[in-house]
Design a protein around this motif. Structure first.
Motif, PDB file in Angstrom:
ATOM      1  N   VAL A   1       4.039  -8.338   6.255  1.00  0.00           N
ATOM      2  CA  VAL A   1       4.071  -7.839   4.743  1.00  0.00           C
ATOM      3  C   VAL A   1       4.708  -6.567   4.571  1.00  0.00           C
ATOM      4  N   VAL A   2       5.762  -6.521   3.901  1.00  0.00           N
ATOM      5  CA  VAL A   2       6.614  -5.292   3.597  1.00  0.00           C
ATOM      6  C   VAL A   2       6.130  -4.957   2.225  1.00  0.00           C
ATOM      7  N   TYR A   3       5.424  -3.683   2.126  1.00  0.00           N
ATOM      8  CA  TYR A   3       5.063  -3.425   0.621  1.00  0.00           C
ATOM      9  C   TYR A   3       5.395  -1.713   0.605  1.00  0.00           C
ATOM     10  N   ARG A   4       5.266  -1.305  -0.911  1.00  0.00           N
ATOM     11  CA  ARG A   4       5.519  -0.158  -1.079  1.00  0.00           C
ATOM     12  C   ARG A   4       4.304   0.692  -1.351  1.00  0.00           C
ATOM     13  N   GLU A   5       4.216   2.010  -0.807  1.00  0.00           N
ATOM     14  CA  GLU A   5       3.172   2.764  -0.749  1.00  0.00           C
ATOM     15  C   GLU A   5       3.807   4.425  -1.026  1.00  0.00           C
ATOM     16  N   ASP A   6       3.197   5.024  -1.990  1.00  0.00           N
ATOM     17  CA  ASP A   6       3.812   6.334  -2.099  1.00  0.00           C
ATOM     18  C   ASP A   6       5.488   6.504  -2.065  1.00  0.00           C
ATOM     19  N   GLY A   7       5.867   5.634  -2.813  1.00  0.00           N
ATOM     20  CA  GLY A   7       7.483   5.496  -2.872  1.00  0.00           C
ATOM     21  C   GLY A   7       8.033   5.273  -1.542  1.00  0.00           C
ATOM     22  N   GLU A   8       7.487   4.772  -0.467  1.00  0.00           N
ATOM     23  CA  GLU A   8       8.200   4.328   0.613  1.00  0.00           C
ATOM     24  C   GLU A   8       7.793   2.811   1.146  1.00  0.00           C
ATOM     25  N   GLU A   9       8.778   2.339   1.632  1.00  0.00           N
ATOM     26  CA  GLU A   9       8.662   0.974   2.236  1.00  0.00           C
ATOM     27  C   GLU A   9       7.853   0.981   3.607  1.00  0.00           C
ATOM     28  N   ARG A  10       6.646   0.041   3.541  1.00  0.00           N
ATOM     29  CA  ARG A  10       5.935   0.259   4.932  1.00  0.00           C
ATOM     30  C   ARG A  10       5.727  -1.379   5.346  1.00  0.00           C
TER      31      ARG A  10
ATOM     32  N   ASP B   1       1.626  -3.483  -3.114  1.00  0.00           N
ATOM     33  CA  ASP B   1       2.677  -3.804  -3.761  1.00  0.00           C
ATOM     34  C   ASP B   1       3.605  -4.240  -2.888  1.00  0.00           C
ATOM     35  N   ALA B   2       3.282  -5.826  -2.683  1.00  0.00           N
ATOM     36  CA  ALA B   2       4.262  -6.340  -1.650  1.00  0.00           C
ATOM     37  C   ALA B   2       5.602  -6.708  -2.224  1.00  0.00           C
ATOM     38  N   ILE B   3       6.474  -6.460  -1.243  1.00  0.00           N
ATOM     39  CA  ILE B   3       7.951  -6.800  -1.508  1.00  0.00           C
ATOM     40  C   ILE B   3       8.526  -7.952  -0.892  1.00  0.00           C
ATOM     41  N   LYS B   4       7.997  -8.049   0.816  1.00  0.00           N
ATOM     42  CA  LYS B   4       8.725  -9.297   1.113  1.00  0.00           C
ATOM     43  C   LYS B   4       7.579  -9.642   1.892  1.00  0.00           C
ATOM     44  N   LEU B   5       7.407 -10.965   2.484  1.00  0.00           N
ATOM     45  CA  LEU B   5       6.608 -11.646   3.225  1.00  0.00           C
ATOM     46  C   LEU B   5       7.090 -12.377   4.422  1.00  0.00           C
ATOM     47  N   HIS B   6       6.869 -12.049   5.597  1.00  0.00           N
ATOM     48  CA  HIS B   6       7.584 -12.914   6.880  1.00  0.00           C
ATOM     49  C   HIS B   6       6.312 -13.729   7.601  1.00  0.00           C
ATOM     50  N   SER B   7       6.313 -15.209   7.574  1.00  0.00           N
ATOM     51  CA  SER B   7       5.492 -15.546   8.704  1.00  0.00           C
ATOM     52  C   SER B   7       6.197 -15.413   9.884  1.00  0.00           C
ATOM     53  N   GLN B   8       5.296 -15.099  10.865  1.00  0.00           N
ATOM     54  CA  GLN B   8       5.968 -14.975  12.371  1.00  0.00           C
ATOM     55  C   GLN B   8       5.258 -15.893  13.286  1.00  0.00           C
TER      56      GLN B   8
END
Ligand code: ATP
Ligand code: MG
Lengths: 326, 282
Positions: B228-237, B257-264
């Motif tokens: 899960v790529v998400y935003r926290e404190d103004g940064e992408e994590r 605050d999820a931006i992208k989801l990758h199943s891997q």
């Protein structure tokens, strides 16, 4: 059969890009030129003049020289044998004849002195066939046996080494192309090339008046023998250097029968066991007639065909097709 | 079907086996991926299977018949693509194929068609000595297919090829499979093995460390994850959460605050590392 012919064709195409092939072809041209232009038709030694000095006036022998010095000079030049007469002796001055030859001259001198000279002296050469062979052509069988017939030995080996270097031998090993077909395809190709080369040399030197049936059979199977021996011999080698060096040694042994060919008196039993011996003899009889016993020769050559085929099968299978380091 | 039963091979005869107790089978119409790092013994096994190396111990059977009694009929049915391309360099590509085709007593494929399939049609009449490394490799591969082999051995068929050509070769390999051939595919490339193989075996240090379908291997050894790529404190994590831990995944997604989801999925590469503890470097 299809696979044998196809292999012949592709090996031939590979030969056309092989430098050794062109070297051997050029050698063929050189041989023809040397035989026709550089070698004399007759040896000068046959026109030796018999010079005498101080010979009795009534002696019907030789030609008187002007002086002893003139006689010695003529002998020095190699064109004469000199007989210097003294009170009770004759001194022969010669450029290095054998004892036997000198005996012949002495016999002639004896006849002349005794006055019992036969009216006609007929010369009969033991080897009827060799009598009329011009000097330059006498060597043609040797050139054919050691040039045309060796193409298979040398070029067959070169093709095998290239197969190892390219690694194509491994592709052959996992194909249905067996050892027998492998040996036969290479042998067929070189037998045809060897026969063509031998015929060319013969046509351009000795000419057309020979026993062609015998000549062609001999060239075909002669080349086959040397090709198969070459295939067997090359099998264990991986590169050109070691192979080339030892090959020269082997070819030198194979050339020993030339001694028996030029001096038939020297034919020890082991000499007859070298494959080039029956081949040389058979070439002489095919090209100049006489002498050789056709059955002995046919049997020797057939035996060598069988032996060399078996050698090639065993070695090519064990050391070339199956034996390559995987 | 090809069966390999308890095969060992000791090159020097000093009791040090290059491969030990190797057993597997390859069905007609399937691809068997044989994976392993350099020196694992892959080529050794292929050479034993094709009769290039004699069998010392164990057995290789083709439809129940031993490879020890190899004959012309057998060699008419196999195709082998070698690790190092081995071709007649003084002949053209077409001549190489024509010559090889003539060695077989079974129907063969039209050489020009094959050249077309591996992208060498235009270079058919060029001498192989003027071919590039990749071109030679493709020609060696094409040669292996010339007799429509029932048993096909491919040692690194796509290494060093550009992606477009590699795709063409993959398609050809799959065609051989659908034609009913048993394909033995040796490779370093986990990706290739994954894409093509019905079964893969990991060879490591001369023994088979794992063997199964790629899916089963992934199930057993791999962990399926969701990144899960998400935003926290103004940064992408980014965070990875195991797919079977549904509660954790749900909890995270409701708060972040999820931006992208990758199943891997775990790759074979990772699984190999896990099974052998060793990197599979090409
Ligand atoms: N001819 C040989 N003689 C002795 N040892 C050998 C020989 N060929 C291979 N080996 C040894 O056997 C082992 C396996 O080699 P093999 O060639 O089967 O490996 P591989 O998995 O095919 O490697 P690669 O991916 O580099 O091709 C290695 O340790 C190698 O050193
Ligand atoms: Mg290998």
């Amino acid at each position: 059969m299809k696979s044998i012919l196809s292999t012949c064709m592709q090996d031939f195409k590979r030969l056309l890009t092989n430098a050794l092939f062109w070297v051997l072809t050029a050698t063929l041209a050189v041989i023809v030129l040397v035989v026709n232009l550089a070698l004399p038709k007759e040896m000068a030694s046959e026109t030796v003049q018999q010079l005498t000095y101080n010979a009795p006036a009534d002696l019907a022998f030789g030609v008187p020289a002007e002086s002893e010095a003139a006689l010695r000079e003529a002998v020095q030049e190699g064109a004469a044998i000199g007989f210097i007469f003294a009170k009770d002796s004759v001194t022969i001055v010669h450029p290095g004849y054998s004892e036997k030859t000198l005996q012949v001259y002495l016999l002639e001198l004896e006849f002349a002195q005794s006055g019992a000279m036969p009216a006609i002296i007929d010369v009969s050469y033991l080897d009827e066939a060799a009598k009329e062979i011009p000097f330059n052509l006498r060597f043609t069988p040797i050139f054919i046996a050691f040039e045309a017939l060796m193409t298979g030995f040398i070029l067959g080996g070169a093709l095998m080494l290239a197969e190892k270097q390219d690694g194509t031998v491994r592709a052959l090993r996992v194909s249905p192309f067996g050892t027998a077909k492998y040996v036969l395809s290479k042998t067929l190709l070189f037998s045809l090339i060897g026969t063509l080369y031998a015929s060319l040399i013969c046509l351009l030197t000795v000419g057309v008046a020979i026993n062609w049936g015998q000549f062609l059979l001999l060239s075909f199977f002669g080349t086959a023998i040397f090709t198969m021996i070459g295939l067997a011999y090359t099998s264990p080698f991986y590169d050109m250097s070691g192979w080339f060096f030892s090959m020269v040694v082997l070819l030198s042994v194979n050339m020993l029968p030339v001694m028996s060919y030029t001096s038939p008196a020297f034919t020890p039993f082991w000499m007859r066991l070298i494959p080039s011996y029956p081949i040389l003899m058979a070439y002489r009889s095919a090209m100049f007639g006489g002498a050789a016993d056709p059955w002995t020769i046919a049997i020797s050559i057939a035996a060598w065909c069988v032996v060399s085929y078996l050698l090639a099968l065993v070695f090519v299978r064990r050391k070339h097709l199956r034996g390559v380091k995987a | 079907m090809i069966q390999v039963n308890h095969v060992f091979h000791d090159y020097e005869g000093k009791g040090k086996s290059a491969v030990s107790d190797i057993s597997f089978s390859v069905e007609g119409g399937s691809i068997f991926g044989f994976l392993g790092p350099s020196g694992a013994g892959k080529s050794t096994i292929q050479n034993i299977m094709t009769g290039l190396l004699p069998i010392q111990r164990g057995e290789v059977l083709y439809e129940g018949k031993s490879v020890r009694g190899l004959n012309t009929a057998f060699f008419n049915q196999i195709g082998v693509s070698f690790e190092q391309s081995n071709l007649y360099s003084s002949l053209t590509g077409l001549e190489n194929l024509k010559f090889y085709a003539a060695l077989f007593s079974v129907p063969t494929v039209n050489p020009l068609e094959l050249l077309d399939r591996v992208g060498l049609r235009e270079d058919a009449n060029k001498r192989v000595s003027n071919y590039s490394k990749g071109m030679r490799q493709r020609l060696t591969f094409a040669r292996a297919l010339i007799n429509r082999p029932k048993y096909l051995f491919l040692d690194e068929p796509t290494s060093g090829l550009d992606p477009k050509t590699a795709v063409g070769i993959r398609e050809l390999i799959l065609e051989q499979k659908s034609r009913g051939a048993a394909v033995f595919l040796t490779t370093h490339s986990m990706e290739l093995a994954d894409a093509l193989s019905d079964t893969v075996a990991f060879l490591y240090g001369g023994v088979i460390a794992a063997m199964d379908t790629p899916e089963a291997l992934k199930r057993v050894y791999g962990r399926r994850e969701v990144r899960v790529v998400y935003r926290e404190d103004g940064e992408e994590r980014e965070r990875a959460i195991p797919m079977d831990d549904k509660a954790a995944l749900a909890a995270f997604l409701t708060t972040a605050d999820a931006i992208k989801l990758h199943s891997q999925e775990a790759t074979l590469e990772e699984i190999f590392l896990r099974v052998t503890g060793k990197e599979l470097t090409a």
